[in-house]
Motif scaffolding. Structure first.
Motif, PDB file in Angstrom:
ATOM      1  N   ALA A  58       0.821  -1.215   0.000  1.00 46.16           N
ATOM      2  CA  ALA A  58       0.000   0.000   0.000  1.00 46.16           C
ATOM      3  C   ALA A  58       0.852   1.261   0.000  1.00 46.16           C
ATOM      4  O   ALA A  58       0.446   2.282  -0.561  1.00 46.16           O
ATOM      5  CB  ALA A  58      -0.946  -0.012   1.197  1.00 46.16           C
ATOM      6  N   ALA A  59       2.034   1.212   0.591  1.00 52.10           N
ATOM      7  CA  ALA A  59       2.895   2.393   0.649  1.00 52.10           C
ATOM      8  C   ALA A  59       3.314   2.856  -0.745  1.00 52.10           C
ATOM      9  O   ALA A  59       3.517   4.046  -0.973  1.00 52.10           O
ATOM     10  CB  ALA A  59       4.129   2.103   1.504  1.00 52.10           C
ATOM     11  N   THR A  60       3.433   1.919  -1.672  1.00 50.60           N
ATOM     12  CA  THR A  60       3.844   2.278  -3.030  1.00 50.60           C
ATOM     13  C   THR A  60       2.705   2.101  -4.038  1.00 50.60           C
ATOM     14  O   THR A  60       2.949   2.042  -5.242  1.00 50.60           O
ATOM     15  CB  THR A  60       5.064   1.442  -3.481  1.00 50.60           C
ATOM     16  N   ASN A  61       1.486   1.993  -3.535  1.00 49.17           N
ATOM     17  CA  ASN A  61       0.287   1.892  -4.395  1.00 49.17           C
ATOM     18  C   ASN A  61       0.270   0.628  -5.255  1.00 49.17           C
ATOM     19  O   ASN A  61      -0.141   0.670  -6.414  1.00 49.17           O
ATOM     20  CB  ASN A  61       0.153   3.125  -5.289  1.00 49.17           C
ATOM     21  N   VAL A  62       0.721  -0.489  -4.705  1.00 46.60           N
ATOM     22  CA  VAL A  62       0.689  -1.755  -5.431  1.00 46.60           C
ATOM     23  C   VAL A  62      -0.471  -2.587  -4.890  1.00 46.60           C
ATOM     24  O   VAL A  62      -0.465  -2.999  -3.731  1.00 46.60           O
ATOM     25  CB  VAL A  62       2.021  -2.530  -5.298  1.00 46.60           C
TER      26      VAL A  62
END
Length: 130
Positions: A58-62
């Motif tokens: 979630a931190a890198t929008n995956v």
């Protein structure tokens, strides 16, 4: 709001046949897809599909979109690779999702048979239809 694009269902995404293929870069057999006509005709088109969100990072929008909740999905519950797709959010999107949130997304469908580090189905420029 009516979602733009053609309605894509998980049933349509089952129009694929998988065969084991050796991938020397990972020294492993993996499932290689041959997409059927009903899936191929939607490639590069804007589609709308509903599913369960599974955060990968979630931190890198995956994120991955699944036909099934996390406990039953391809990664944990034994469903097939045709039941998941990568979500590639629209540029600039910072929206975060939680595991098993159900949403309808719109975006451009990309079929992937060659990149073993990516899902077979990819929804590019994905955004939630509220």
């Amino acid at each position: 709001m009516i979602a733009p694009g053609e309605k894509l269902t998980w049933e349509i995404l089952k129009d694929v046949v998988f065969k084991k293929k050796w991938y020397p870069q990972e020294s492993i057999y993996m499932l290689y897809p041959t997409f059927g006509a009903s899936v191929k005709k939607l490639e590069h088109k804007e589609v709308t599909i509903k599913g369960y969100v599974i955060p990968v990072d979630a931190a890198t929008n995956v994120y991955v979109l699944s036909a099934f909740p996390y406990s039953q999905c391809f990664f944990c519950g034994g469903a097939g690779p045709e039941s998941v797709m990568s979500l590639k959010p629209k540029k600039g999107s910072s929206k975060k999702y939680k595991t098993d949130e159900m949403h309808t997304f719109t975006g451009k469908l990309k079929l992937n048979a060659d990149d073993i580090y990516e899902m077979n189905y990819i929804l590019e420029d994905a955004e939630v239809v509220e």
